[in-house]
Design an enzyme around this catalytic site. Sequence first.
Site, PDB file in Angstrom:
ATOM      1  N   GLN A  41       7.509  17.442  30.312  1.00  0.00           N
ATOM      2  CA  GLN A  41       8.133  18.173  29.214  1.00  0.00           C
ATOM      3  C   GLN A  41       9.267  19.102  29.656  1.00  0.00           C
ATOM      4  O   GLN A  41      10.061  19.525  28.827  1.00  0.00           O
ATOM      5  CB  GLN A  41       7.074  18.967  28.455  1.00  0.00           C
ATOM      6  N   HIS A  61      12.263   4.991  26.948  1.00  0.00           N
ATOM      7  CA  HIS A  61      13.449   4.161  27.136  1.00  0.00           C
ATOM      8  C   HIS A  61      13.327   2.844  26.374  1.00  0.00           C
ATOM      9  O   HIS A  61      14.340   2.250  25.998  1.00  0.00           O
ATOM     10  CB  HIS A  61      13.705   3.928  28.630  1.00  0.00           C
ATOM     11  N   ARG A  99       0.719  28.080  34.811  1.00  0.00           N
ATOM     12  CA  ARG A  99       0.098  26.761  34.766  1.00  0.00           C
ATOM     13  C   ARG A  99       1.192  25.712  34.593  1.00  0.00           C
ATOM     14  O   ARG A  99       1.920  25.722  33.591  1.00  0.00           O
ATOM     15  CB  ARG A  99      -0.907  26.691  33.613  1.00  0.00           C
ATOM     16  N   ASN A 188      -5.342  17.147  31.706  1.00  0.00           N
ATOM     17  CA  ASN A 188      -5.017  17.906  30.509  1.00  0.00           C
ATOM     18  C   ASN A 188      -5.366  17.078  29.277  1.00  0.00           C
ATOM     19  O   ASN A 188      -4.903  15.952  29.123  1.00  0.00           O
ATOM     20  CB  ASN A 188      -3.525  18.229  30.445  1.00  0.00           C
ATOM     21  N   GLU A 189      -6.190  17.649  28.403  1.00  0.00           N
ATOM     22  CA  GLU A 189      -6.549  17.021  27.137  1.00  0.00           C
ATOM     23  C   GLU A 189      -6.859  15.536  27.284  1.00  0.00           C
ATOM     24  O   GLU A 189      -6.162  14.692  26.704  1.00  0.00           O
ATOM     25  CB  GLU A 189      -5.432  17.238  26.117  1.00  0.00           C
ATOM     26  N   ASN A 330      -8.014  24.145  25.541  1.00  0.00           N
ATOM     27  CA  ASN A 330      -6.756  24.177  24.804  1.00  0.00           C
ATOM     28  C   ASN A 330      -7.110  24.260  23.331  1.00  0.00           C
ATOM     29  O   ASN A 330      -7.583  23.292  22.736  1.00  0.00           O
ATOM     30  CB  ASN A 330      -5.953  22.888  25.027  1.00  0.00           C
ATOM     31  N   TYR A 332      -5.802  25.414  19.450  1.00  0.00           N
ATOM     32  CA  TYR A 332      -4.663  25.797  18.621  1.00  0.00           C
ATOM     33  C   TYR A 332      -5.041  26.104  17.186  1.00  0.00           C
ATOM     34  O   TYR A 332      -4.486  27.003  16.582  1.00  0.00           O
ATOM     35  CB  TYR A 332      -3.620  24.665  18.595  1.00  0.00           C
TER      36      TYR A 332
END
Length: 519
Positions: A41, A61, A99, A188-189, A330, A332
């Site tokens: 990212q 792409h 992180r 991650n997740e 995580n 939200y």
Amino acid sequence: MHLAIWMTLCMLWEMNAIGVGHEVHEFPPNFHFSAATAAYQVEGAWNTSGKGENIWDRFIHTHPDWILDHQNADIAADSYHHYQDDINALVQLNVSMYRFSLSWSRILPTGDLNVINHDGVEYYNALINGLLSVKIQPMVTLYHWDLPQPLQDLGGWTNPIMADYFEQYASVAFSLFGDRVKWWITFNEPSHVSSAYADGHQFAPAVESHGIGDYLATHTILQSHTRAYELYKKQFRRKQHGQIGMALFSFWYEPLTRSPTDIAAAERGLEFELGWFANPIFGSGDYPKVMRERVDINSKAEGRVRSRLPYFSRDWIKRMKGSCDFFGLNHYTSTLATTGEDGEKPSRERDSGVVVSEDASWPTTNSNWLRVVPWGMRKMLNYIRLKYNNPPVFITENGYSDEGQLNDNGRVEFYSGYISEMLKAINVDGCNVIGYTAWSLIDNFEWNQGYTKKFGLFSVDYSNKTRPRRAKKSANFFQEMISNNRVPEEIFELLRDSVPEENKEKHPLQFHVPFRLWM
Ligand code: GBH
């Protein structure tokens, strides 16, 4: 009125009982503050300095039209060249931790150990050393969604051989960086990693095999994680003294009504999302019972000879159980749950028997999946405390999405609310939360949403070649909160009910007694 007095007494009693030596709106001693990014990212430099192609490079792409604004992350925030600006931003924030994730294909361009890319290794050395020189601890995620493409060509996470590759990659990371990195996140997740083997077009590698591919991928991921954990324990921990966790994503599932079927739906929602990983690692060692039952029954009814949810051997169950030093979370937002049939046939969604919806009164953000529900944070943390025996929890992501304005009052309000609720969970309810991470340090490439959603505490000027970072109002809020070690009293209203009055009839299940989630 009576209730308020009673609640106050309860809270005061509990505060004594858990012996907090500080006020409710203050952070406990040695609390870690962090901000996060992920390699794909922010880094850019997608094909320079020896980096190999990963599944997101390939995805973007070949299908630019699958990204909302048809943009890509070939350059992104160019952290590969401007990591010093990220470090400066962290210093300005006053956090004690950063992180970030390693790009597997920057270090091992083929995914395998046959090539180790010197420039990639030097990039991470420079970043880690730069952080340590200003007393910021690195927390390193090994896998934040960017599998080397050559490994996807072998089937990616649905192929159990990935556990070998992942363990070897982890061993390279521990050997190269473990002298300085003391906090590791394996995945991650992982629920979203696996969903990318179900949905078909949202996320790389965009495999469509709902209710099959996702369960298989998770099976491999859990074993990959455990093998990395065991390797660290056996070969590195004694010298390096680090800790390993996983960053698990979960919505808070609030029952639509107080009915037993809705409460059961909320519990199933949590089991099918969080428990899918948390139960093997922090619970019994195996998938949640309700998952096992429902997927087995459905698979049989579909005329299959095996369950779509794979089985673990007794040995694996023993190995997975306890394979994390801390619980990365995580969190939200929240969702409403009721019982029903939804989603593709077959799919994890349908297997769960949960139908989700949003409460229209919950404030929206620039991301349609993300509404502002601060009290969900407190419930989420209490659920983990009760369900998994109060493990040390590190909040590894929490954040808010807007259009990127510097005057980001919505973000300041979001953080005030969520962090206040986290403090209630710690100081009133006794949840063992050891750290908090804001997503994200800087505005970055938001996967299939391109650059249309901004989560940063700092903005990045994407029209400028050098991608300058600029503090938003929320960055100043953070800086102050961390320096004072407390949430400002005026925004921390201990006894204020965080659910608006008009919703109480509809959702009478909010906390009156914090540790009873649904009664
Ligand atoms: C995290 O994902 C990621 O770790 C991070 O990279 C990302 O930038 C950040 O949060 C902000 O999004 O099927 O309704 O869940 C959050 C998980 C996964 C949430 C995909 C949105 C799609 C809609 N996201 N999900 S839903």
